[in-house]
Design a protein around this motif. Sequence first.
Motif, mmCIF file in Angstrom:
data_model
loop_
_atom_site.group_PDB
_atom_site.id
_atom_site.type_symbol
_atom_site.label_atom_id
_atom_site.label_comp_id
_atom_site.label_asym_id
_atom_site.label_seq_id
_atom_site.Cartn_x
_atom_site.Cartn_y
_atom_site.Cartn_z
ATOM 1 N N VAL A 263 0.827 -1.215 0.000
ATOM 2 C CA VAL A 263 0.000 0.000 0.000
ATOM 3 C C VAL A 263 0.859 1.262 0.000
ATOM 4 O O VAL A 263 0.496 2.257 -0.633
ATOM 5 C CB VAL A 263 -1.040 0.021 1.148
ATOM 6 N N HIS B 269 -9.260 6.260 -5.635
ATOM 7 C CA HIS B 269 -8.610 4.979 -5.904
ATOM 8 C C HIS B 269 -7.746 4.551 -4.714
ATOM 9 O O HIS B 269 -7.771 3.379 -4.321
ATOM 10 C CB HIS B 269 -7.758 5.076 -7.172
ATOM 11 N N ARG C 270 -9.435 -2.012 0.764
ATOM 12 C CA ARG C 270 -9.434 -3.429 0.359
ATOM 13 C C ARG C 270 -8.376 -4.196 1.136
ATOM 14 O O ARG C 270 -8.626 -5.258 1.688
ATOM 15 C CB ARG C 270 -9.170 -3.517 -1.146
ATOM 16 N N HIS C 271 -7.186 -3.617 1.210
ATOM 17 C CA HIS C 271 -6.098 -4.306 1.895
ATOM 18 C C HIS C 271 -6.221 -4.220 3.419
ATOM 19 O O HIS C 271 -5.731 -5.100 4.122
ATOM 20 C CB HIS C 271 -4.761 -3.795 1.383
ATOM 21 N N GLU D 1 -8.163 1.161 -2.655
ATOM 22 C CA GLU D 1 -7.040 0.230 -2.584
ATOM 23 C C GLU D 1 -6.649 -0.040 -1.125
ATOM 24 O O GLU D 1 -6.456 -1.188 -0.720
ATOM 25 C CB GLU D 1 -5.842 0.825 -3.343
#
Length: 178
Positions: free
Chosen positions: A58, A145, A152-153, A149
């Motif tokens: 990330v 975005h 999600r992680h 991202e």
Amino acid sequence: MVTHVPSEEYGDERGALLSFLEEQRGGIRRSLLGLTDEQAAAKPSASELSLGGLLKHVAEVEQGWIARAKGEGPAVEREASNWHECFALVGDETVASQLAYWEKVAAETEAFARSVPSLDETFPLPDQPWFPPEGRVSVRWVLLHLIRETARHAGHADIIRESLDGKTAFELVALAGQ
């Protein structure tokens, strides 16, 4: 785990986007609380994901997107030969060093987002087969975005941490004093 994101000052879209991004960063940081580098490297499921690898990924992704938005290349170019290193701490990399790096990247993201004249400013997408030819995205798109991202992680991190020692997001929030 969802934590409360304070309401932005009315009309402060940049502040709101940056606050939601920071909230998701916090989920990943909390998942690493109290772990050794060896525990953070563990892969407790069939997946190749580890907490240390997610942290590195990330931070690298955020740095790369902000660099592209500035018209620069990412600090690390990934291709087929080194893609696997994006999700693993290698060499002398540690959780502490990656957390410090991500803190620096986060500060650069905030400074950039607050400095652009408009979130509508666009920049070209990289010339890669998964992007449309001659595609462009806005600074707003990049921030959204990065939120997606990172969120999600952060979810992956919750599952990995609970698989390692049974600690849940609720316990980790309490441990972090939040």
